[in-house]
Scaffold this motif. Structure first.
Motif, short mmCIF file in Angstrom:
data_model
loop_
_atom_site.label_atom_id
_atom_site.label_comp_id
_atom_site.label_asym_id
_atom_site.label_seq_id
_atom_site.Cartn_x
_atom_site.Cartn_y
_atom_site.Cartn_z
N ARG A 75 9.45 -24.18 -3.35
CA ARG A 75 10.06 -23.40 -4.43
C ARG A 75 10.19 -21.97 -3.92
NH1 ARG A 75 7.82 -22.03 -10.59
NH2 ARG A 75 9.81 -21.13 -11.33
N ILE A 76 11.41 -21.45 -3.96
CA ILE A 76 11.68 -20.10 -3.48
C ILE A 76 12.42 -19.32 -4.56
CG2 ILE A 76 12.81 -18.67 -1.74
CD1 ILE A 76 12.68 -21.03 0.18
N LYS A 77 11.83 -18.23 -5.03
CA LYS A 77 12.55 -17.26 -5.86
C LYS A 77 13.15 -16.23 -4.91
CE LYS A 77 14.01 -15.11 -9.52
NZ LYS A 77 13.11 -14.49 -10.50
N VAL A 78 14.47 -16.14 -4.93
CA VAL A 78 15.20 -15.34 -3.95
C VAL A 78 15.25 -13.89 -4.44
CG1 VAL A 78 17.36 -15.11 -2.69
CG2 VAL A 78 16.58 -17.38 -3.40
N ASP A 79 14.61 -12.98 -3.67
CA ASP A 79 14.51 -11.59 -4.11
C ASP A 79 14.33 -10.68 -2.91
OD1 ASP A 79 13.33 -9.07 -5.25
OD2 ASP A 79 13.46 -10.23 -7.11
N LYS A 80 15.10 -9.58 -2.87
CA LYS A 80 15.03 -8.63 -1.77
C LYS A 80 13.94 -7.58 -1.95
CE LYS A 80 19.54 -8.78 0.45
NZ LYS A 80 20.69 -7.99 0.96
N GLY A 81 13.29 -7.54 -3.08
CA GLY A 81 12.22 -6.57 -3.27
C GLY A 81 11.01 -6.90 -2.42
N ASN A 82 10.31 -5.88 -1.94
CA ASN A 82 9.07 -6.12 -1.21
C ASN A 82 8.08 -6.84 -2.12
OD1 ASN A 82 9.91 -4.92 1.19
ND2 ASN A 82 9.30 -2.88 0.50
N HIS A 83 7.70 -8.06 -1.74
CA HIS A 83 6.85 -8.93 -2.56
C HIS A 83 7.50 -9.27 -3.90
CE1 HIS A 83 3.89 -6.88 0.16
NE2 HIS A 83 3.57 -8.15 0.37
N GLY A 84 8.83 -9.15 -3.98
CA GLY A 84 9.55 -9.41 -5.22
C GLY A 84 9.85 -10.87 -5.46
N GLY A 85 9.98 -11.65 -4.40
CA GLY A 85 10.20 -13.08 -4.53
C GLY A 85 8.87 -13.82 -4.52
N PHE A 86 8.94 -15.12 -4.74
CA PHE A 86 7.71 -15.90 -4.64
C PHE A 86 8.01 -17.26 -4.03
CE2 PHE A 86 9.05 -16.68 -9.09
CZ PHE A 86 9.12 -18.07 -9.10
#
Length: 281
Positions: free
Chosen positions: A191-202
């Motif tokens: 499971r990947i939450k796609v996010d460019k924030g530092n530690h923003g995805g999971f």
């Protein structure tokens, strides 16, 4: 084995998808052509993608793919990466019959069944990359996530380096490690939450139907953030112009091996239940 369909308790900051559906799949029963489901079979980007010296690919057997019939699973994909060739990967989920491109904010469940062996029965004892969550350059993370195999299978996170991508190898942290025998089918769900924030995805991970605990097993310059129950890691999962998956065998360490990698029931969905392999239901 615990049932895949068990309820999973997540932190309130992690939202559940509204719909539960498969949004991409690679079904060899519907087509045996790679470009029906993938952008390409990636057999190298020459002259950069060489094993020993530029141009050595000219005298090396080409990487290839085939569709075989497994007595239990039915039709399966097989890729072959010969010795002295660096790469054979099913690249990008952008096919003619079935296409999907990940975007910022997506919450994806990526599933496949997999095994690996060598044509000459040589044990794989150097870390070969067998999956990449790849970023398109220019990027700060060549691949935010990957799996590598050397008899153990590891799930790795790679931290962003904003200083011209230097010291990239030192920004690896191993999230999970487990021995896996060659020629043994396993099931993987990411499971990947796609996010460019530092530690923003999971990221979350299921191995053979069991959700796994994740942590910073090996790290130097970078560590992910880990939830209290160790079921979720927080990480920068989007980078470059876009990100995309690649399945196969790759890197300089793979050059010494004649590798076969096998895949079944590859799919991407919006929920855990949508991607559970049929033989695990």
């Amino acid at each position: 084995m615990k049932n895949f369909i068990m309820l999973i308790t997540l932190y309130s900051s992690i939202s559940c998808p509204v719909s539960a559906e498969v949004i991409w799949f690679a079904d060899a029963d519907k087509s045996t052509q790679v470009d029906s489901f993938f952008k390409r079979l990636d057999d190298g980007n020459y002259p950069q993608d060489y094993c020993k010296f530029q141009g050595d690919e000219k005298n090396v057997k080409a990487s290839s793919y085939n569709v075989l019939t497994d007595e239990k699973l039915g039709k399966i994909w097989m890729i072959n990466k010969p010795k002295n060739r660096k790469r054979a990967e099913l690249a990008r989920t952008e096919g003619k019959l079935n296409s999907f491109s990940p975007n910022e904010g997506d919450d994806l469940y990526i599933a496949w069944q997999w095994k690996i062996d060598t044509a000459d029965n040589l044990p794989i004892d150097k870390e070969v990359t067998v999956f990449q969550w790849k970023s398109a350059s220019p990027h700060f993370q060549n691949y935010p996530l990957n799996f590598e195999y050397d008899g153990d299978l590891t799930l790795n996170a790679w931290g962003a380096n904003y200083d011209e991508n230097k010291n990239y190898k030192s920004r690896r942290t191993v999230l999970w490690r487990k021995p896996v025998a060659q020629n043994e089918w396993i099931s993987i769900i990411l499971r990947i939450k796609v996010d460019k924030g530092n530690h923003g995805g999971f990221v979350q991970f299921w191995f053979n139907g069991e959700q796994q605990e994740l942590t910073n097993l090996e790290s130097k310059l970078y560590q992910v953030k880990v939830s209290d129950d160790k079921k979720t890691i927080f990480h920068r999962t989007n980078d470059g112009r876009f990100v995309y998956p690649k399945w196969g065998a790759y890197n300089k360490k793979s050059c010494k091996y004649d590798i076969n990698a096998y895949f079944h029931d590859i799919k991407i969905g919006t929920s855990l239940s949508s991607v559970i392999p049929d033989n695990f239901r």
